[in-house]
Structure formats: C-alpha cells, structure tokens
Write a protein that holds these residues in place. Sequence first.
Motif, PDB file in Angstrom:
ATOM      1  N   SER A  27      -9.229   8.899 -11.090  1.00  0.00           N
ATOM      2  CA  SER A  27      -9.191   7.609 -11.802  1.00  0.00           C
ATOM      3  C   SER A  27      -8.252   6.632 -11.123  1.00  0.00           C
ATOM      4  O   SER A  27      -8.591   5.458 -10.910  1.00  0.00           O
ATOM      5  CB  SER A  27      -8.738   7.822 -13.253  1.00  0.00           C
ATOM      6  OG  SER A  27      -9.572   8.768 -13.869  1.00  0.00           O
ATOM      7  N   VAL A  28      -7.040   7.102 -10.783  1.00  0.00           N
ATOM      8  CA  VAL A  28      -6.058   6.184 -10.193  1.00  0.00           C
ATOM      9  C   VAL A  28      -6.488   5.803  -8.769  1.00  0.00           C
ATOM     10  O   VAL A  28      -6.219   4.699  -8.301  1.00  0.00           O
ATOM     11  CB  VAL A  28      -4.627   6.778 -10.267  1.00  0.00           C
ATOM     12  CG1 VAL A  28      -3.613   5.817  -9.677  1.00  0.00           C
ATOM     13  CG2 VAL A  28      -4.263   7.090 -11.722  1.00  0.00           C
ATOM     14  N   ALA A  29      -7.208   6.721  -8.098  1.00  0.00           N
ATOM     15  CA  ALA A  29      -7.725   6.386  -6.756  1.00  0.00           C
ATOM     16  C   ALA A  29      -8.703   5.213  -6.845  1.00  0.00           C
ATOM     17  O   ALA A  29      -8.661   4.275  -6.025  1.00  0.00           O
ATOM     18  CB  ALA A  29      -8.417   7.601  -6.147  1.00  0.00           C
ATOM     19  N   MET A  30      -9.587   5.249  -7.841  1.00  0.00           N
ATOM     20  CA  MET A  30     -10.548   4.152  -8.003  1.00  0.00           C
ATOM     21  C   MET A  30      -9.824   2.853  -8.359  1.00  0.00           C
ATOM     22  O   MET A  30     -10.130   1.780  -7.838  1.00  0.00           O
ATOM     23  CB  MET A  30     -11.549   4.495  -9.112  1.00  0.00           C
ATOM     24  CG  MET A  30     -12.464   5.648  -8.745  1.00  0.00           C
ATOM     25  SD  MET A  30     -13.436   6.194 -10.158  1.00  0.00           S
ATOM     26  CE  MET A  30     -14.609   4.865 -10.280  1.00  0.00           C
ATOM     27  N   GLN A  31      -8.837   3.008  -9.270  1.00  0.00           N
ATOM     28  CA  GLN A  31      -8.117   1.846  -9.778  1.00  0.00           C
ATOM     29  C   GLN A  31      -7.263   1.171  -8.698  1.00  0.00           C
ATOM     30  O   GLN A  31      -7.188  -0.052  -8.619  1.00  0.00           O
ATOM     31  CB  GLN A  31      -7.230   2.392 -10.899  1.00  0.00           C
ATOM     32  CG  GLN A  31      -6.432   1.475 -11.716  1.00  0.00           C
ATOM     33  CD  GLN A  31      -5.455   2.328 -12.536  1.00  0.00           C
ATOM     34  OE1 GLN A  31      -4.293   2.424 -12.176  1.00  0.00           O
ATOM     35  NE2 GLN A  31      -5.933   2.951 -13.614  1.00  0.00           N
ATOM     36  N   GLN A  32      -6.613   1.982  -7.843  1.00  0.00           N
ATOM     37  CA  GLN A  32      -5.637   1.428  -6.894  1.00  0.00           C
ATOM     38  C   GLN A  32      -6.170   1.279  -5.464  1.00  0.00           C
ATOM     39  O   GLN A  32      -5.472   0.756  -4.605  1.00  0.00           O
ATOM     40  CB  GLN A  32      -4.354   2.287  -6.885  1.00  0.00           C
ATOM     41  CG  GLN A  32      -3.656   2.309  -8.239  1.00  0.00           C
ATOM     42  CD  GLN A  32      -3.258   0.917  -8.730  1.00  0.00           C
ATOM     43  OE1 GLN A  32      -2.885   0.041  -7.937  1.00  0.00           O
ATOM     44  NE2 GLN A  32      -3.364   0.698 -10.037  1.00  0.00           N
ATOM     45  N   ARG A  67      -3.876   4.961  -1.624  1.00  0.00           N
ATOM     46  CA  ARG A  67      -4.803   6.102  -1.638  1.00  0.00           C
ATOM     47  C   ARG A  67      -4.216   7.214  -2.488  1.00  0.00           C
ATOM     48  O   ARG A  67      -3.014   7.482  -2.426  1.00  0.00           O
ATOM     49  CB  ARG A  67      -5.035   6.618  -0.218  1.00  0.00           C
ATOM     50  CG  ARG A  67      -5.639   5.588   0.714  1.00  0.00           C
ATOM     51  CD  ARG A  67      -5.927   6.151   2.106  1.00  0.00           C
ATOM     52  NE  ARG A  67      -4.753   6.608   2.813  1.00  0.00           N
ATOM     53  CZ  ARG A  67      -4.398   7.881   2.957  1.00  0.00           C
ATOM     54  NH1 ARG A  67      -5.135   8.859   2.450  1.00  0.00           N
ATOM     55  NH2 ARG A  67      -3.308   8.209   3.618  1.00  0.00           N
ATOM     56  N   VAL A  68      -5.075   7.849  -3.294  1.00  0.00           N
ATOM     57  CA  VAL A  68      -4.607   8.939  -4.162  1.00  0.00           C
ATOM     58  C   VAL A  68      -5.543  10.125  -3.994  1.00  0.00           C
ATOM     59  O   VAL A  68      -6.755  10.013  -4.216  1.00  0.00           O
ATOM     60  CB  VAL A  68      -4.593   8.510  -5.654  1.00  0.00           C
ATOM     61  CG1 VAL A  68      -3.907   9.574  -6.505  1.00  0.00           C
ATOM     62  CG2 VAL A  68      -3.905   7.171  -5.840  1.00  0.00           C
ATOM     63  N   GLY A 108       0.820  -1.222   0.000  1.00  0.00           N
ATOM     64  CA  GLY A 108       0.000   0.000   0.000  1.00  0.00           C
ATOM     65  C   GLY A 108       0.842   1.255   0.000  1.00  0.00           C
ATOM     66  O   GLY A 108       2.076   1.195  -0.013  1.00  0.00           O
ATOM     67  N   GLY A 109       0.155   2.399   0.027  1.00  0.00           N
ATOM     68  CA  GLY A 109       0.875   3.672   0.022  1.00  0.00           C
ATOM     69  C   GLY A 109      -0.094   4.832  -0.103  1.00  0.00           C
ATOM     70  O   GLY A 109      -1.322   4.634  -0.142  1.00  0.00           O
ATOM     71  N   ALA A 110       0.454   6.025  -0.117  1.00  0.00           N
ATOM     72  CA  ALA A 110      -0.368   7.229  -0.269  1.00  0.00           C
ATOM     73  C   ALA A 110       0.294   8.168  -1.274  1.00  0.00           C
ATOM     74  O   ALA A 110       1.517   8.362  -1.238  1.00  0.00           O
ATOM     75  CB  ALA A 110      -0.529   7.937   1.079  1.00  0.00           C
ATOM     76  N   ILE A 111      -0.545   8.718  -2.146  1.00  0.00           N
ATOM     77  CA  ILE A 111      -0.062   9.657  -3.166  1.00  0.00           C
ATOM     78  C   ILE A 111      -0.888  10.928  -3.046  1.00  0.00           C
ATOM     79  O   ILE A 111      -2.117  10.864  -2.908  1.00  0.00           O
ATOM     80  CB  ILE A 111      -0.234   9.061  -4.586  1.00  0.00           C
ATOM     81  CG1 ILE A 111       0.596   7.775  -4.733  1.00  0.00           C
ATOM     82  CG2 ILE A 111       0.144  10.085  -5.662  1.00  0.00           C
ATOM     83  CD1 ILE A 111       0.342   7.010  -6.035  1.00  0.00           C
ATOM     84  N   ALA A 121      -5.688   9.735   7.835  1.00  0.00           N
ATOM     85  CA  ALA A 121      -6.488   9.911   6.622  1.00  0.00           C
ATOM     86  C   ALA A 121      -6.713   8.574   5.910  1.00  0.00           C
ATOM     87  O   ALA A 121      -6.912   8.536   4.700  1.00  0.00           O
ATOM     88  CB  ALA A 121      -5.782  10.893   5.684  1.00  0.00           C
ATOM     89  N   SER A 122      -6.726   7.472   6.672  1.00  0.00           N
ATOM     90  CA  SER A 122      -6.678   6.145   6.053  1.00  0.00           C
ATOM     91  C   SER A 122      -7.906   5.785   5.202  1.00  0.00           C
ATOM     92  O   SER A 122      -7.872   4.816   4.461  1.00  0.00           O
ATOM     93  CB  SER A 122      -6.446   5.073   7.114  1.00  0.00           C
ATOM     94  OG  SER A 122      -7.521   5.098   8.025  1.00  0.00           O
ATOM     95  N   PHE A 123      -8.992   6.572   5.305  1.00  0.00           N
ATOM     96  CA  PHE A 123     -10.160   6.278   4.447  1.00  0.00           C
ATOM     97  C   PHE A 123     -10.415   7.415   3.450  1.00  0.00           C
ATOM     98  O   PHE A 123     -11.460   7.475   2.816  1.00  0.00           O
ATOM     99  CB  PHE A 123     -11.395   6.026   5.327  1.00  0.00           C
ATOM    100  CG  PHE A 123     -12.458   5.198   4.648  1.00  0.00           C
ATOM    101  CD1 PHE A 123     -12.168   3.974   4.051  1.00  0.00           C
ATOM    102  CD2 PHE A 123     -13.770   5.644   4.589  1.00  0.00           C
ATOM    103  CE1 PHE A 123     -13.146   3.219   3.421  1.00  0.00           C
ATOM    104  CE2 PHE A 123     -14.768   4.892   3.962  1.00  0.00           C
ATOM    105  CZ  PHE A 123     -14.452   3.678   3.380  1.00  0.00           C
ATOM    106  N   LEU A 124      -9.447   8.320   3.303  1.00  0.00           N
ATOM    107  CA  LEU A 124      -9.594   9.413   2.330  1.00  0.00           C
ATOM    108  C   LEU A 124      -8.935   8.980   1.031  1.00  0.00           C
ATOM    109  O   LEU A 124      -7.726   8.752   0.970  1.00  0.00           O
ATOM    110  CB  LEU A 124      -8.952  10.700   2.869  1.00  0.00           C
ATOM    111  CG  LEU A 124      -9.483  11.208   4.214  1.00  0.00           C
ATOM    112  CD1 LEU A 124      -8.923  12.591   4.533  1.00  0.00           C
ATOM    113  CD2 LEU A 124     -11.012  11.250   4.237  1.00  0.00           C
ATOM    114  N   ASN A 125      -9.737   8.887  -0.019  1.00  0.00           N
ATOM    115  CA  ASN A 125      -9.221   8.417  -1.312  1.00  0.00           C
ATOM    116  C   ASN A 125     -10.018   9.061  -2.433  1.00  0.00           C
ATOM    117  O   ASN A 125     -11.244   9.079  -2.393  1.00  0.00           O
ATOM    118  CB  ASN A 125      -9.351   6.880  -1.389  1.00  0.00           C
ATOM    119  CG  ASN A 125      -8.665   6.298  -2.604  1.00  0.00           C
ATOM    120  OD1 ASN A 125      -7.650   6.833  -3.066  1.00  0.00           O
ATOM    121  ND2 ASN A 125      -9.199   5.212  -3.132  1.00  0.00           N
ATOM    122  N   GLY A 126      -9.309   9.602  -3.428  1.00  0.00           N
ATOM    123  CA  GLY A 126      -9.969  10.164  -4.608  1.00  0.00           C
ATOM    124  C   GLY A 126     -10.527  11.565  -4.404  1.00  0.00           C
ATOM    125  O   GLY A 126     -11.296  12.054  -5.236  1.00  0.00           O
ATOM    126  N   GLY A 127     -10.128  12.224  -3.342  1.00  0.00           N
ATOM    127  CA  GLY A 127     -10.649  13.571  -3.062  1.00  0.00           C
ATOM    128  C   GLY A 127      -9.778  14.658  -3.676  1.00  0.00           C
ATOM    129  O   GLY A 127      -8.602  14.451  -3.974  1.00  0.00           O
TER     130      GLY A 127
END
Length: 260
Positions: free
Chosen positions: A173-178, A184-185, A139-142, A244-250
């Motif tokens: 898009s990459v948040a949904m994909q990954q 998380r992106v 995993g990771g965060a971008i 922020a472990s559930f923040l993705n695609g924002g």
Amino acid sequence: MQVTGGRFENKVVIVTGAAGDIGRETTRRFAAEGATVAAVDSDADRVRALAAGLRKDGLQVIALRADVSREEDVERYVEMTCTEFGGVDILFNNAGVEGEAGDISECDLADFDRVMGVNVRGVLLGMKYVVPVMRARGGGAIVNTASVAGLSGASLISSYCASKHAVIGLTRSVAMQQGPNNIRVNAVCPAAMTGRMMTSIENKMSPGDADTVRDAVLGTIPMGRYARPGDVASMVTHLCSDEASFLNGGAYPVDGGATA
Ligand SMILES: NC(=O)c1ccc[n+]([C@@H]2O[C@H](COP(=O)([O-])OP(=O)(O)OC[C@H]3O[C@@H](n4cnc5c(N)ncnc54)[C@H](O)[C@@H]3O)[C@@H](O)[C@H]2O)c1
C-alpha cells in the motif's frame, strides 16, 4: 574497512532491530559500503556495543534505544537521526518478535497484541515518521522485514504469521502511495534463518525436541539449509541501492526455493 565510493556513500540509513542477527549484519554492510547508520534497538546495551565495535573499525554508526511499538520512541529516533545527520535516505524496518507457538484455542491475547505491536505497528510507525523526511529530501528507500510466513500459512505460529502478512499489505500500500514521491517500499521475506529467533521457535513448537522441528523445516527448503544473516543483508542492501531503482512494492523471498 570503510569503502570510499561504496554504494551507500553520503546516505543516511536507519536500521531497527539492529542488535539482532539480521540487524547486526545489515548495519555492518551498510556502514562498510559508506553509509552513516543510526542503529535502533530496544536492547540499549547490545545496540551500544554494536555501534562501539563498528566505530572502532572506522565505520559511522550511532546507537539509539527505542521501542518501535511506541509512537513517541519512533518519532524520537527519526528526529535524532535528522538532528545528527541531516535527514534519512534509507529505512530498514526490521525489528520483530516471534511470540508464542501453539494451538489457536490457547492463544494468549496479550502475546498476540505484543507481536502485532512490534511487527506491524512498529513497521507502520517507522514509515509514518520517515516518509515526510524522505519526501523533503526528494526520495528514499524503505525495506520492511516480513517472512516466508507473510506469504503462506505457518501452523502453530499464527500470530507471527498474521503479523508478517500485514507487513506485506502495508508494504504494497505505501509503495503505491509513495511511488510518485520517489520513495520505494519493498519487503524482504526470509525463510527460517540460523540464529536466536529460530532456536526460540523450534523450542516453543516442540519443547525438548527442537531437532525434529528443525528437520521438518529443513525438509521444506530445497537448498537444504537455513538462511544466514548475510543472505538477508545481501537482498536488503540490493533493494536499497540504486541498482534497484525501479523495484517498488515487491515481497522478495530469501528462502533457498522454499516458496518456489
Ligand atoms: N530469524 C528468522 O528465522 C527470521 C525469518 C524470517 C523473518 N525474520 C524477521 O527478521 C527480523 C529480524 O529477526 P532476527 O532473526 O534478527 O531476530 P533477533 O531476535 O535476533 O533480532 C530482533 C531484534 O529486534 C529487537 N527488538 C525486539 N522488539 C523490539 C522493539 N519493540 N523495539 C525495538 N527493537 C526491538 C531485539 O532486541 C533484537 O535485537 C524480524 O522482523 C523477524 O521476524 C526472521
């Protein structure tokens, strides 16, 4: 200066555009909270000076020169970070250029291509090379740097505005994909910020009369001031932290209410 037990202890972070106003502050914050940071910039002298200064304070920062719009450079900065530190946990995809300002009838296509090359291709390439490394690590965060100009129009800086809209599209898009791979992106969307880039934009929009542009922009920000690099760094480090472990695609504005 380094904090043991900091939010980023044992994390490996890459920051691009590290020698700039947002990059310097964010690199310092990550490192001061325990991260090992690869500071990437096309300006070799300034990024080396940044890393050397932070190392003197006891922080773990290396400097890597790369042009983020060149695929071989991006592949190399990810590879060198992995060789040096064993992997990558966090990417702050932040390098960007403002390009020229003006009427669309006078748009210089070479400038448009340069803006898209750094701001969009650079962001895409960063994700292309870092995602497999993060997947291997579990995993990771971008965080990608967009702008309020990625959320609404910006008269006179249309190439820049288009590039930042594209950054948000890539982020979503990459948040949904990954997401299924625990990567998380998110995007950060600063308003006009005190520093080199806004001074340049003000002068390009109204040569010899930058104050008029500044006053007009300030009028759009309810809190009545420009952003500061620290405002942006606070959001970026939060988005990359476990809090922020559930923040993705924002796409998160840091704008004193400008887009409210
Ligand atoms: N300053 C603002 O008002 C503002 C507002 C919203 C968004 N942003 C965005 O924030 C990010 C950082 O901007 P800043 O204000 O710190 O600007 P800055 O000009 O101070 O820093 C940008 C850094 O990116 C580096 N860079 C430029 N092209 C590069 C390339 N091809 N490869 C590698 N590095 C490159 C520069 O050398 C510089 O150190 C940019 O993406 C910008 O668009 C800035």
